[in-house]
Write a protein that holds these residues in place. Structure first.
Motif, PDB file in Angstrom:
ATOM      1  N   SER A  21      42.362  29.683  47.211  1.00 32.72           N
ATOM      2  CA  SER A  21      41.847  30.988  46.799  1.00 32.72           C
ATOM      3  C   SER A  21      40.437  30.826  46.250  1.00 32.72           C
ATOM      4  O   SER A  21      40.246  30.508  45.079  1.00 32.72           O
ATOM      5  N   GLY A  52      39.482  32.702  43.195  1.00 30.89           N
ATOM      6  CA  GLY A  52      39.862  32.229  41.874  1.00 30.89           C
ATOM      7  C   GLY A  52      38.814  31.353  41.214  1.00 30.89           C
ATOM      8  O   GLY A  52      38.959  30.996  40.039  1.00 30.89           O
ATOM      9  N   VAL A  56      41.919  29.315  34.439  1.00 27.19           N
ATOM     10  CA  VAL A  56      42.834  28.752  35.428  1.00 27.19           C
ATOM     11  C   VAL A  56      42.549  27.260  35.518  1.00 27.19           C
ATOM     12  O   VAL A  56      41.389  26.844  35.472  1.00 27.19           O
ATOM     13  N   ALA A  65      45.745  24.689  40.990  1.00 26.65           N
ATOM     14  CA  ALA A  65      46.397  25.995  40.902  1.00 26.65           C
ATOM     15  C   ALA A  65      45.904  26.955  41.978  1.00 26.65           C
ATOM     16  O   ALA A  65      46.598  27.902  42.340  1.00 26.65           O
ATOM     17  N   LEU A  66      44.696  26.691  42.500  1.00 28.49           N
ATOM     18  CA  LEU A  66      44.117  27.625  43.469  1.00 28.49           C
ATOM     19  C   LEU A  66      44.508  27.303  44.905  1.00 28.49           C
ATOM     20  O   LEU A  66      44.101  27.990  45.831  1.00 28.49           O
ATOM     21  N   TYR A  85      48.543  32.283  39.905  1.00 28.85           N
ATOM     22  CA  TYR A  85      47.852  31.291  39.084  1.00 28.85           C
ATOM     23  C   TYR A  85      47.068  31.915  37.946  1.00 28.85           C
ATOM     24  O   TYR A  85      46.601  31.224  37.045  1.00 28.85           O
ATOM     25  N   TYR A  86      46.878  33.238  37.983  1.00 27.55           N
ATOM     26  CA  TYR A  86      46.104  33.899  36.935  1.00 27.55           C
ATOM     27  C   TYR A  86      47.006  34.065  35.707  1.00 27.55           C
ATOM     28  O   TYR A  86      48.203  34.310  35.845  1.00 27.55           O
ATOM     29  N   PRO A  87      46.439  33.941  34.492  1.00 25.91           N
ATOM     30  CA  PRO A  87      47.295  33.939  33.305  1.00 25.91           C
ATOM     31  C   PRO A  87      48.193  35.167  33.213  1.00 25.91           C
ATOM     32  O   PRO A  87      47.811  36.259  33.610  1.00 25.91           O
ATOM     33  N   TYR A 133      42.257  43.830  46.189  1.00 21.04           N
ATOM     34  CA  TYR A 133      42.670  42.472  45.860  1.00 21.04           C
ATOM     35  C   TYR A 133      41.617  41.752  45.027  1.00 21.04           C
ATOM     36  O   TYR A 133      40.439  41.731  45.373  1.00 21.04           O
ATOM     37  N   PRO A 175      42.157  38.278  41.893  1.00 17.38           N
ATOM     38  CA  PRO A 175      43.225  37.559  41.177  1.00 17.38           C
ATOM     39  C   PRO A 175      43.778  38.280  39.944  1.00 17.38           C
ATOM     40  O   PRO A 175      44.987  38.217  39.709  1.00 17.38           O
TER      41      PRO A 175
END
Lengths: 459, 459
Positions: free
Chosen positions: A44, A47, A56, A61-62, B374-376, B432, B434
């Motif tokens: 991503s 991100g 992040v 994680a991405l 993955y975003y908090p 869209y 994150p």
């Protein structure tokens, strides 16, 4: 013998296509080889600002799917391998192994997928290629930027360009304790909005302590004795910088395709049909940031690189190369982003975009709240709406507000797709309860006002 | 002489109609008289649970426009005045002043608007009319309940019925430190959802400490020597109660209309045409909680009392009585509500509703997150989708999730209005980024799975 599929590009569009094709056809029927020039697959890029800002843990994680995971699904993935030539006549691609002394080899294909992505715009200015000047298009870019930030003793950053990537990066750098200056050519930051709505974003950026210089024409990146960026010069001033981030947008990475004579649009993006097949080619597909997409509201193709489109392209291409059937109908230009707690969204056309394609329209802007005014923490929400003159057809919506404002734009995105008029929208049966919306959703309030404006404009 | 408009009912539909008519025609052209039996006008009944729960300062905050404000706009508003008879033949209504010794008088009209609302269902059980048993349909109801709560030394509440009003009231009473028991006849609370989705709401209610008794058949409200409710009896047990709240739904308040021979549907709600004119009547309109609305998905009218519809009805009626033109096309059955931090939404048909109108369908349920995983603070979000067999037309969506989940249902509400198939929905260009959504919005993930299910079901 199995049919041979070659995929160029290991991010969203390319690997979604490969994965979907593999889901539909086993390795006995379809052999899949994919080339990726970087270190990562299926990630991503959207991100990256949150990785840089420390929200992040990157890059792991991405990453949606690692090279190993792709290989486990019998995709022959060649990492750090750059395709240097397309030979469409003989059905083969030449590739160079970047970590292997530049060894080159040819790979044959029956079907080809181009998913070569985009690269950050770098205007040909003195110093623009200096060390310390970073794009943020790939995870490799993100890692390089973070390495620079970590190594740098200084804490001054200049972001060139105030589109949504520039704005998101500016905020990320603030979170890393940088003093950030954003240089932008426009009247207002957030060029994805009309200036009157962009002004609201500008206010939020000031609130974060970001210095935004508007109408700034960058003339050079100034470097120190070691060839590192030390400042950015505009026609009017010089802005010291320990790091420079490019946020001026991207352009399609289509040099290979161009050399092979494939059809490109005005932006340099590949042109495809609705099945994502490259126009005029039987066995070549393309998707993601390297293609132009059909803008259903503007009525023409344009370059609109977004991860959400790339994933859909990949799914469509994967179905089609595997002998299935799927199409990508086009986009309506939806985008959302966030600065601090400000949510920023748009879909359809801005005023200048509507004018550019010959549309005449009315605009209205309303202020409401994202939930019932009496319910705790009601915050203002502004909605701007464009409707076509005479027909009243919805042409675009822009929203700036707090929590719960951004995804409101989806209402308009679906209405645009369905070709609704603003008058039809007034009676949409949207979710209402005090913690979620005023009894008239702000989008409906805008539709009411736009309907009145269409009538007042007459024929 | 000015035309004479009489409006019966001073809440959303009635006063929106009066206000809209006044906006279009001045007092010289149109004289407007409105009757309201209670103490309040133009209020948000949907806000009552938040008033009771202490989140909102009632009743003032829940009032959009006071009687004085209406009068200032030259509407002759008669508060605490109940209309007791419609004489449609002679064009007059008889009304009784509730605070003035019951004095009765006749008022003539050229045009009549019925906006008499709904009343809470009170099954004919022993004790159901006892003191301490409260509906929550009007602000007067809300005030009476709060008076009981304030005066009561005990802290035990029983809510009968676990529809969205019952569930919202249960949470409100928890916030007032009541021990709350909810008695419901169904398999799961939240009868506005299918039981599999309602089970998720049940879990959240347990988390709040609410005792929920399912498959409970209430047989009586037991009273003390002074005629006050002291417990609720079911077939199986007795539940002590210092206060009893009715949450079994409402029925249209149409006794007047029925006595006057106006057409009613199965629910007892008035039947109107698309202009909100009562069927077969030239000069009588009706809107709000006293009418049936056309369910565009089910293909028939039903009683679906919601403030958001009432406001739209009022606007349509106001335009039409003033000689303008507007229509209310119908609803798709959208509703959102909240329990604690759980957001609950539905639009279109539930399984049993689809079956009841002869539709065959597939259902799918998916789990995703409301924003990028993955975003908090990514929280789970469940989407259930119904699609018609063969055609793949969207029939309904139910969502249970946390922040950002509920209003997602609007995507499906617009898609239902536009008659989209689930396959068309896959390619919707939704917002869209994150912090807002995974790259495939959960609604699109459900649409993908539903498309596959439609195909798998074959013809």
């Amino acid at each position: 013998m199995a049919e041979r599929l070659v995929v160029i590009g290991g991010d969203a569009a390319g690997m979604a296509a490969a994965s979907q094709a593999r889901r539909l056809k086993g390795p006995g029927e379809l052999a899949i080889t994919a080339f990726e020039r970087g270190h990562f697959t299926s990630y991503s890029a959207c991100g990256i600002p949150y990785w840089v800002g420390g929200k992040v843990d990157g890059p792991a994680a991405l990453i949606a799917r690692t090279p190993e995971e792709h290989r486990a699904r019998t995709i022959d993935l060649r990492m750090r391998t750059e395709v240097t030539e397309l030979d469409l006549e003989r059905g083969r691609v030449r590739a160079r192994a970047l970590d292997d002394g530049g060894r080159e080899s040819w790979t044959d294909f029956d079907k080809l997928v181009l998913a070569t992505g985009a690269r950050p715009l770098r205007p040909p200015l003195p110093g623009i290629e200096a060390r310390g000047v970073h794009g943020v298009q790939t995870l490799d870019d993100g890692r390089a930027l973070i390495d620079t930030l970590t190594a740098s003793p200084g804490r001054r950053a200049v972001v060139i360009g105030a589109g949504y990537i520039g704005v998101e990066m500016a905020e990320a750098l603030v979170h890393r304790d940088y003093a950030v200056t954003v240089l932008d050519r426009g009247e207002q930051p957030m060029s994805t909005l009309d200036p009157d709505m962009g002004a609201r974003v500008h206010a939020a950026m000031c609130g974060l302590g970001i210095e935004t210089v508007r109408r700034a024409v960058v003339t050079a990146v100034l470097t120190d004795d070691e060839g590192r960026a030390r400042a950015v010069a505009t026609e009017d001033a010089e802005y010291p910088a320990d790091v420079v981030v490019l946020g001026m947008g991207v352009r399609p990475e289509t040099a290979l395709a161009e050399a092979a004579g494939l059809p490109l649009g005005e932006s340099g993006g590949l042109l495809t049909d609705l099945s994502m097949r490259v126009r005029g080619r039987e066995n070549v597909w393309a998707g993601g940031d390297c293609v132009e997409v059909l803008d259903l509201v503007a009525g023409h193709t344009r370059h609109l690189p977004l991860g959400t489109h790339a994933n859909k392209h990949g799914q469509v291409i994967g179905a089609n190369v595997a002998g299935g059937y799927a199409t990508f109908p086009g986009v309506v230009g939806t985008a959302v982003s966030k600065v601090c707690d400000l949510e920023i969204a748009r879909t359809g056309l801005l005023e200048h975009q509507a004018r550019a394609v010959g549309l005449e329209f009315v605009t209205v802007t309303i202020e409401s709240t994202h939930h019932a005014g009496y319910y705790p923490k009601a915050r203002p929400m502004h909605v701007k709406m464009l409707a076509e003159r005479r027909t009243g057809r919805l042409l675009g919506v822009q929203i700036v507000g707090r929590e719960g404002a951004g995804k409101r734009v989806d209402i308009a995105a679906v209405a645009l797709t369905a070709g609704m008029t603003v008058e039809q929208m007034i009676m949409l049966d949207l979710g209402y309860a005090p913690p979620f919306s005023p009894v008239w959703d702000p989008v409906l309030v805008a539709a009411r006002k736009a309907t009145a404006a269409v009538r007042a404009a007459g024929v």
